[in-house]
Structure formats: C-alpha cells, structure tokens
Design an enzyme around this catalytic site. Structure first.
Site, short mmCIF file in Angstrom:
data_model
loop_
_atom_site.label_atom_id
_atom_site.label_comp_id
_atom_site.label_asym_id
_atom_site.label_seq_id
_atom_site.Cartn_x
_atom_site.Cartn_y
_atom_site.Cartn_z
N ASP A 55 0.85 -1.20 0.00
CA ASP A 55 0.00 0.00 0.00
C ASP A 55 0.88 1.25 0.00
O ASP A 55 1.67 1.44 0.92
CB ASP A 55 -0.90 -0.04 1.25
CG ASP A 55 -1.71 1.23 1.41
OD1 ASP A 55 -1.93 1.93 0.41
OD2 ASP A 55 -2.12 1.51 2.56
N ASP B 135 -4.05 3.97 2.78
CA ASP B 135 -5.49 3.72 3.00
C ASP B 135 -5.76 2.27 3.42
O ASP B 135 -6.92 1.86 3.53
CB ASP B 135 -6.31 4.10 1.76
CG ASP B 135 -6.01 3.20 0.56
OD1 ASP B 135 -5.13 2.31 0.68
OD2 ASP B 135 -6.64 3.39 -0.50
N ASP C 75 -1.94 -1.18 -3.68
CA ASP C 75 -2.30 -0.42 -4.88
C ASP C 75 -1.20 -0.52 -5.95
O ASP C 75 -0.13 -1.10 -5.71
CB ASP C 75 -2.60 1.05 -4.53
CG ASP C 75 -1.51 1.65 -3.65
OD1 ASP C 75 -0.32 1.35 -3.90
OD2 ASP C 75 -1.84 2.42 -2.72
N ASP D 48 -5.84 -10.23 -15.48
CA ASP D 48 -6.93 -11.18 -15.25
C ASP D 48 -8.09 -10.84 -16.17
O ASP D 48 -8.48 -9.68 -16.26
CB ASP D 48 -7.37 -11.08 -13.78
CG ASP D 48 -7.58 -12.42 -13.14
OD1 ASP D 48 -8.37 -13.20 -13.70
OD2 ASP D 48 -6.96 -12.69 -12.09
N ASP E 49 -10.29 -16.20 -15.99
CA ASP E 49 -11.08 -16.70 -14.87
C ASP E 49 -12.14 -17.71 -15.33
O ASP E 49 -12.89 -17.43 -16.27
CB ASP E 49 -11.76 -15.48 -14.23
CG ASP E 49 -12.34 -15.77 -12.86
OD1 ASP E 49 -11.56 -16.09 -11.95
OD2 ASP E 49 -13.57 -15.69 -12.71
N GLU F 210 -8.15 -20.60 -16.36
CA GLU F 210 -8.52 -21.27 -15.11
C GLU F 210 -9.71 -22.17 -15.43
O GLU F 210 -10.74 -21.69 -15.88
CB GLU F 210 -8.90 -20.24 -14.04
CG GLU F 210 -9.06 -20.89 -12.68
CD GLU F 210 -10.03 -20.15 -11.76
OE1 GLU F 210 -9.89 -20.30 -10.54
OE2 GLU F 210 -10.91 -19.42 -12.25
N HIS G 49 -4.58 -17.15 -4.70
CA HIS G 49 -5.41 -16.35 -3.80
C HIS G 49 -6.70 -17.06 -3.37
O HIS G 49 -7.48 -16.50 -2.62
CB HIS G 49 -5.76 -15.03 -4.50
CG HIS G 49 -6.60 -15.26 -5.72
ND1 HIS G 49 -6.11 -15.89 -6.86
CD2 HIS G 49 -7.89 -14.98 -5.99
CE1 HIS G 49 -7.07 -15.97 -7.76
NE2 HIS G 49 -8.16 -15.42 -7.26
C1 NOJ Z 1 -11.92 -17.80 -9.63
C2 NOJ Z 1 -11.17 -16.73 -8.93
O1 NOJ Z 1 -9.83 -17.12 -8.77
C3 NOJ Z 1 -11.87 -16.51 -7.61
O2 NOJ Z 1 -11.14 -15.68 -6.75
C4 NOJ Z 1 -13.23 -15.95 -7.91
O3 NOJ Z 1 -13.96 -15.84 -6.70
C5 NOJ Z 1 -14.02 -16.85 -8.86
N1 NOJ Z 1 -13.22 -17.32 -9.96
C6 NOJ Z 1 -15.19 -16.11 -9.44
O4 NOJ Z 1 -14.74 -15.11 -10.32
#
Ligand code: NOJ
Length: 550
Positions: free
Chosen positions: A23, A27, A31, A100, A196, A249, A319
């Site tokens: 950060d 805040d 970022d 992403d 995604d 993914e 994540h």
């Molecule tokens: C996969 C992502 O990695 C995840 O963090 C997200 O919640 C879901 N797809 C929905 O977009």
C-alpha cells in the site's frame, strides 16, 4: 529433440494479489504504485511475468472478480496512469504483465447488466434470464444460483455471488463486446491473460433441469463442448494476432479437455484442479481429508505426461487456496525446509510455474480468531447458507476448518518488514496481518543466505540454465513410495533427478534399480550435503535434492 521454444514456457510467473501486496498511500489497501515500488524486488527474485489479479472498477463483492467497468481502474488501486507506469516499469526490466480476464460473469452493476434488466435493445439477452428457475443449481457458495430481479421480473443465473451474473456467451454480441475489450487491453501493451473460470463460459442449451446431481451449477456442465468452440473463436478473432501468454482457469477440467484446449483451441496452458482436491472432501467444502501422497503423485504424474503437445501450468497455491506451506508442508518446526522442498517441486516439474506472492518467504496460514476477521464473501455466504439450512448451529462448530481453508489465508498482507503492519501499510490494513510477521518477512529473508527467499532465487536461476528442467521428458520413479516424490527430467542426453521427502518423515531412500546413477552431480539441495551420492540417501525431514548429468 529439437524444442519449440516459447518465452512463456521458459518463464516463471509471480502472482500479485493487488489489494494485499503493498500500500503506497496509507489507506490500508494495496495499490498499483505500491507494486511499482517493488518491481526491483521482483527483478531480483528472477521471475519473468507478473499476473495481476483484477484491479478494474468494481463494487468489490468478490474482491474485484465482479467487474463494473472493464476499461477502468478501481480508485483503491490508483488510476490508469498508475497502471501505465507499472506496465512501463515492468517492461523496462524485461518483466511481462498478464492481466486477469473475468468474462464468465460481470458485476450486477456493469452497464450491460443494468441495460439487460431493463430489456434494452441488444442487451436483453446478455445474461441467462428465466421466468422461473429451471433447476435447483446452487452457486459455488451455497445459495441458489438463480436470483429474482425485481426490475426485470425474472430470475438470472449466477454460478458465483448474487452480484456476479453469468454472461450469455451464446449471444454473438456478448462475444463481440468481450473480444473488443480484450483487443483494447492488448493494444495497451499487456503480455497476456489469465482467464477466470473460462471453461464455464460454454453452457448447455437449453439449461437442463437436472433434478439430481451435484449441488454446484458449474459441475453440471464444466467444459461443455461450446467452451472449446468459444475459446477457439476467441483465439481466431483476437489472440492469434498477438504474441501473448494465455492461461485458462478451468475447474474440474480433465486431462483430455486440457489437451484439447492447449493443442487445438489456442490456449497456452490451463490451471487444473485435481491436485487441489486431493485433501478436500468432495461434498463438504470445509472438511479436510488426509493427504495421500501416492494419490497426489498419481495426479501430478498424469498431468505431467498426459498433455501430448500441450503445455502444463504448475501451481501449489494462489489467492483461492490455503497457504502452500501450511497445506502441503509443515508450517511449524520445518517451515523453512518444507517451503524449500515445495519450491523445488514447483520449479522442477514440466510446465510454467506460478509462484504466489509470499510463498517465496514461506508465509503461512493466519490464526483467525473470529468470523468477523474474515473478509471473503465465500466464507460469509457459505456460513450463512449452512446456518440457514441447519447444517450447523454456530460458526464455532467449524471455525477450525474454516480458518484452515479460508481464502483469506492467502490474502493476508505481504510481509515486507518487522515494522508495524509488516511494512504493508502505514494505515489500517483492510485484512488481518499474520502476527508472525516479525519473524517471517522479506527484510529478514534478505539478511539470511539460508532463507527460503534465497533458495527461490537460486532455483529460479538454475531452472533458467537447464533446458532439461524446462523441456525435458518427465518420468516418475519409486511411484509406490509413500513418503518420497522422485522423478527425472530428460532432454538430449541431459538428465535431472529430483528427490523430495514430501511428508517430513522419509528416512532412507534407495534409488530404484534401473535408474542410472553414474555421473549424477548435485545441483541444488535444501540442506547442507556431506555425501552427495544419490544411491542411498538418509533423507532428513523435507529434504530435497536435485541432481543432474550431461
Ligand atoms: C476464480 C477466482 O480465482 C476466484 O477468486 C473468484 O472468486 C471466482 N473465480 C469467481 O470469479
């Protein structure tokens, strides 16, 4: 063997979860300028590509995986000029930037959805609208996948949060709008996309009734044939014109479908999930089953050998998962050794390795004390659904399991120093900082030549120097061994042998007959080695050794 080299095959990818990295303005939220300030750190580590999780404008119902405007940056992370500065800073050091791409769904605050709920012109069919829910599918997080919209007077489909309506990819206007947006980012000089849940974009038509079957809607059709068609079209229309890297993914993807995606449809690689399910109960998202190394080895080996001309990705954390060392290693006594053992694994398998922020210093799961400390919408939605249906009477009943699996473990701030808030922010962090930051942090790791961080650096450099690690054929050895994961990677007469105690109790490991031991020299190890002979090794807990011969 002549190898067809691609830059993304030789790259090591570093994943940055933007809100938790660094950060710059106090805040409490990470970022873009904060990331730019750490580009030298990434360069020193030796990674080649940064995958940035979503930083687009969003109501942040799912931390940015719910996009309101694909072409602007959320104010918490900075401005488009900040993004351009980050891009330029990375490129100036020959690092690439992968963004992403979240196009299975948008936010319900996206203009397309707002116009769709008003049935405006071409937007009317941009999403899946039905007068009545056609089935009883659930969203991934436990509530109904169909929600009634007052304004439109119909139900819409959302495989994730209620604020993440699924786009109707069968509508060619939807696809055209998405492709145009992708081109817009590519023209801004990005180096690729992480896509995604991209195998969910193809849905059966009509949406089936499925009275029985899995609870999550996505399980009823993941990798439908139209997913292949749409991705191929995306490649023809957009991606084939650029020298970029793509990783899809793909939850529940099979080896066969992954091979198709990566050899016929134009994706460079996909994220498979089989190894992520190895310790997860198939029906209860919070239950943990015992880790079975043999099963894990079977899965990984199948993926190493099953893709034909396709290419793999390799990851142990991101994540959405618990911290790698807490899950697959030992985050207590052998934290350092096991984090290094896992690094050895990640960086010596076939496929592009994806390293998640903080894993390079062996960051661990977080001791969450209350439900309030959790920020993730998934956790809160699941618990609410479990309470509503009477599956549990109180959060405390499953607190330990939730704390273990929570995605917030990986989202807790990056630990830079031993100063307040781990040097992540001068303000109030948006999510709990792991209290172990005074010991586990980048500054401490930099001051210790034996740290996990140095090991990563060394290994990344070794990987870059050995084609056999990048392009070599994979062959598992000692498949029946319950404690050790061992394999060779061979290319043009160069051979790399990897031996890892994967459970912390291996003891003696004898190289099986048939594995040539002549000429093998030690290349890297996570312990000091007195006797480098690989024939019979008394493995110390989590010991990892990499040998090679040419
Ligand atoms: C996969 C992502 O990695 C995840 O963090 C997200 O919640 C879901 N797809 C929905 O977009």
């Amino acid at each position: 063997m002549a190898v067809d080299r691609e830059w993304w095959q030789e790259a090591v990818v570093y994943q940055i979860y933007a809100q938790s990295f660094n950060d710059s303005d106090g805040d409490g939220v990470g970022d873009l300028p904060g990331i730019t300030a750490k580009v030298d750190y990434l360069d020193e580590l030796g990674v080649d590509v940064v995958w940035l999780t979503p930083v687009y404008d969003s109501p942040l119902a799912d931390n940015g995986y719910d996009i309101r405007d694909y072409r602007s940056i959320h104010g918490d992370y900075g401005t488009m000029e900040d993004w351009e500065r980050l891009r330029d800073a990375l490129h100036a050091r020959d690092l690439r930037l992968v963004m992403d791409l979240v196009v299975n769904h948008t936010s319900d605050e996206h203009e397309w959805f707002e116009r769709s709920r008003r049935r405006e012109g071409k937007y009317e069919d941009y999403y899946y609208w039905r007068e009545e829910p056609p089935n009883d599918w659930e969203s991934l997080w436990g509530d109904s996948a169909w929600t009634y919209d007052e304004e439109r007077g119909e139900y819409y489909l959302h495989l994730f949060d209620v604020k993440q309506p699924d786009l109707n990819w069968r509508n060619p206007d939807v696809r055209a709008d998405i492709y145009e947006m992708m081109r817009w980012w590519l023209e801004k000089g990005i180096d690729g996309f992480r896509m995604d849940v991209i195998n969910l974009v193809g849905k059966p038509d009509p949406i089936p009734e499925d009275p029985d079957g899995p609870r999550w809607g996505g399980d009823h059709f993941a990798t439908h044939e139209t997913a292949h068609e749409f991705i191929r079209e995306m490649d023809d229309e957009v991606l084939s014109e650029y020298d970029v890297m793509t990783v899809g993914e793909t939850p529940r993807v099979s080896v066969d479908d992954a091979r198709k995606f990566t050899t016929e449809d134009g994706l460079d690689m996909v994220f498979q999930f089989e190894h992520m399910h190895v310790d997860q109960h198939p029906e209860d998202p919070w239950a943990r089953t015992e880790f079975d190394l043999r099963e894990f080895k079977r899965i990984m080996s199948r993926w190493q050998t099953g893709l034909g001309q396709g290419w793999n990705s390799v990851y142990l954390g991101n994540h959405d998962q618990p911290r790698t060392v807490s899950r697959f290693g030992d985050d207590g006594e052998y934290r350092t050794e096991s984090a290094k053992a896992l690094a050895t694994f990640l960086l010596t398998l076939g496929g592009t390795p994806f390293l998640y922020q903080g894993d390079e210093i062996g960051m661990t799961n977080v001791p969450f004390d209350t439900l309030d400390e959790h920020r993730d919408v998934w956790t809160h939605d699941e618990i609410e659904a479990a309470l509503d249906t009477g599956r549990i009477d109180s959060f405390d009943e499953i607190a330990d399991q939730v704390n273990y699996w929570s995605r917030d473990n990986a989202r807790s701030p990056m630990q830079w120093t031993a100063a307040e808030n781990a040097g992540f922010t001068a303000g109030e962090p948006w999510i709990k900082v792991n209290p172990n930051f005074p010991e586990i942090n980048v500054a401490a790791a930099r001051g210790d030549r034996d740290s996990v961080l140095y090991y990563y650096r060394d290994l990344i450099a070794v990987r870059a120097e050995h084609d056999a690690i990048i392009y070599g054929d994979y062959s598992q050895i000692a498949a029946e061994n319950d404690d050790v994961f061992a394999y060779t990677r061979t290319l043009d007469g160069e051979r790399v042998l990897v031996v890892i105690d994967f459970v912390g109790r291996a003891g003696r490991f004898a190289l099986p007959d048939g594995v040539e031991r002549e000429g093998l020299e030690l290349l890297v190890a996570n312990y000091g080695i007195a006797d480098p002979d690989p024939t019979e090794i008394d493995l110390r807990p989590w010991e990892a050794r990499v040998y090679h011969d040419e």
